[in-house]
Design a protein around this motif. Structure first.
Motif, PDB file in Angstrom:
ATOM      1  N   GLU A 221       0.918  -0.537  -0.037  1.00  0.00           N
ATOM      2  CA  GLU A 221       0.239  -0.351  -0.272  1.00  0.00           C
ATOM      3  C   GLU A 221       0.765   1.166  -0.008  1.00  0.00           C
ATOM      4  N   LEU A 222       2.006   1.246   0.055  1.00  0.00           N
ATOM      5  CA  LEU A 222       2.818   1.916   0.424  1.00  0.00           C
ATOM      6  C   LEU A 222       3.888   2.739  -0.444  1.00  0.00           C
ATOM      7  N   PHE A 223       3.323   1.581  -2.207  1.00  0.00           N
ATOM      8  CA  PHE A 223       4.030   1.482  -3.022  1.00  0.00           C
ATOM      9  C   PHE A 223       4.145   2.744  -3.759  1.00  0.00           C
ATOM     10  N   VAL A 224       2.298   3.130  -4.095  1.00  0.00           N
ATOM     11  CA  VAL A 224       2.396   4.545  -5.288  1.00  0.00           C
ATOM     12  C   VAL A 224       2.982   6.178  -4.301  1.00  0.00           C
ATOM     13  N   PRO A 225       2.729   6.075  -3.041  1.00  0.00           N
ATOM     14  CA  PRO A 225       4.112   6.966  -2.387  1.00  0.00           C
ATOM     15  C   PRO A 225       5.585   7.466  -2.521  1.00  0.00           C
ATOM     16  N   CYS A 226       5.663   6.295  -2.473  1.00  0.00           N
ATOM     17  CA  CYS A 226       6.977   5.848  -2.484  1.00  0.00           C
ATOM     18  C   CYS A 226       7.673   6.165  -4.136  1.00  0.00           C
ATOM     19  N   PHE A 227       6.794   5.423  -4.882  1.00  0.00           N
ATOM     20  CA  PHE A 227       7.163   5.005  -6.770  1.00  0.00           C
ATOM     21  C   PHE A 227       7.427   7.105  -6.307  1.00  0.00           C
TER      22      PHE A 227
ATOM     23  N   GLY B 176       1.357  11.744   0.793  1.00  0.00           N
ATOM     24  CA  GLY B 176       1.235  10.061   1.110  1.00  0.00           C
ATOM     25  C   GLY B 176       1.741   8.831   1.874  1.00  0.00           C
ATOM     26  N   LEU B 177       2.880   9.092   1.909  1.00  0.00           N
ATOM     27  CA  LEU B 177       2.897   7.966   2.840  1.00  0.00           C
ATOM     28  C   LEU B 177       2.684   8.097   4.306  1.00  0.00           C
TER      29      LEU B 177
ATOM     30  N   PHE C  48      -4.499  10.872  -4.106  1.00  0.00           N
ATOM     31  CA  PHE C  48      -3.769  11.941  -4.551  1.00  0.00           C
ATOM     32  C   PHE C  48      -2.596  12.087  -4.950  1.00  0.00           C
ATOM     33  N   VAL C  49      -1.802  11.258  -4.184  1.00  0.00           N
ATOM     34  CA  VAL C  49      -0.971  11.211  -5.855  1.00  0.00           C
ATOM     35  C   VAL C  49      -0.321  11.368  -6.482  1.00  0.00           C
ATOM     36  N   GLY C  50      -1.518  10.587  -7.298  1.00  0.00           N
ATOM     37  CA  GLY C  50      -1.593  10.879  -8.476  1.00  0.00           C
ATOM     38  C   GLY C  50      -1.943  12.365  -8.945  1.00  0.00           C
ATOM     39  N   ILE C  51      -2.930  12.590  -8.486  1.00  0.00           N
ATOM     40  CA  ILE C  51      -3.243  13.857  -8.458  1.00  0.00           C
ATOM     41  C   ILE C  51      -2.337  14.961  -8.617  1.00  0.00           C
ATOM     42  N   GLY C  52      -1.723  14.900  -7.274  1.00  0.00           N
ATOM     43  CA  GLY C  52      -0.369  15.933  -7.401  1.00  0.00           C
ATOM     44  C   GLY C  52       0.475  15.508  -7.965  1.00  0.00           C
TER      45      GLY C  52
END
Length: 187
Positions: free
Chosen positions: A98-104, A138-139, A155-159
C-alpha cells in the motif's frame, strides 16, 4: 519537444493511477479534465514536431555538451526505473504494498534534483519539492491510515499529475516563444 512528450506520458500515467484508485467515485471527472490537458499536450507536441522539421534545416545536430547531458539523463532515468522496481519488490516482500504509489512518487520527485543540476533548470527543483511533498504526505497518510487507501493513491496521483502539467505548460510556453523568436529572426 522530448520533454513535452515525457510530460504527456507521465501525466497520463498519474491520471490512470488516480482514476483507477478512485474507481468512478469521482464520476470520471479527474480523467476527463486531465484527459483534456493531455490532448492539449499532444496538440502542442505535434505543433512542435512540425516546427522542428522546418527548423532542422537551420540548426545542426546537438553539441557534445548536449549529447553528454542526454547520456546523464538516461543514466538518471535508468537509476530511477531500477529504484522503482527495487522498492516495489521490497514492499511486496514485507507486506506493505500500500506504500508503493507514495514511494514511487518520492523516487520520481527525487530524480528531478540531479536533472535540475544537469540541465541548469531551477524549475526542476520546484518540481522535486512539490512531488516529494505530495509523496511524503501520502506516506504519512498511509502509515497512519488517516484516509482510505484509494483516496491516498488518488491524492498522490493528482498531485504528481499537477506537477507534470505545470512542467508541460512551462515547456509549451518556452517552445512557442522560441518558435515565435525564430520566425522573427528569419524575417
Amino acid at each position: 519537444m522530448g520533454g513535452l512528450f515525457l510530460m504527456t506520458l507521465f501525466t497520463l500515467l498519474w491520471v490512470i493511477i488516480a482514476e483507477n484508485a478512485l474507481d468512478n467515485r469521482d464520476h470520471r471527472i479527474v480523467g476527463i479534465l486531465l484527459g483534456a490537458v493531455i490532448l492539449i499536450f499532444i496538440y502542442y507536441y505535434l505543433y512542435f514536431y512540425n516546427a522542428q522539421k522546418q527548423l532542422s534545416e537551420t540548426f545542426p545536430d546537438g553539441s557534445e555538451a548536449e549529447k553528454k547531458n542526454d547520456k546523464w539523463f538516461l543514466i538518471v532515468f535508468g537509476v530511477e526505473g531500477f529504484l522503482i522496481l527495487l522498492v516495489k519488490n521490497i514492499l511486496v516482500n514485507i507486506g506493505r504494498d500500500e506504500l508503493f504509489v507514495p514511494c514511487f512518487a518520492l523516487i520520481v520527485g527525487l530524480h528531478f534534483i540531479p536533472l535540475a543540476s544537469l540541465f541548469k533548470r531551477k524549475f526542476d527543483y520546484y518540481l522535486a519539492g512539490w512531488i516529494c511533498a505530495v509523496a511524503i504526505i501520502g506516506l504519512i497518510f498511509s502509515v497512519q491510515k488517516t484516509y482510505a487507501h484509494y483516496f491516498i493513491v488518488a491524492f498522490v496521483g493528482i498531485g504528481c499529475a499537477a506537477a507534470t502539467i505545470f512542467n508541460g505548460v512551462r515547456m509549451i510556453l518556452e517552445g512557442t516563444k522560441a518558435i515565435a523568436f525564430n520566425k522573427l529572426d528569419n524575417n
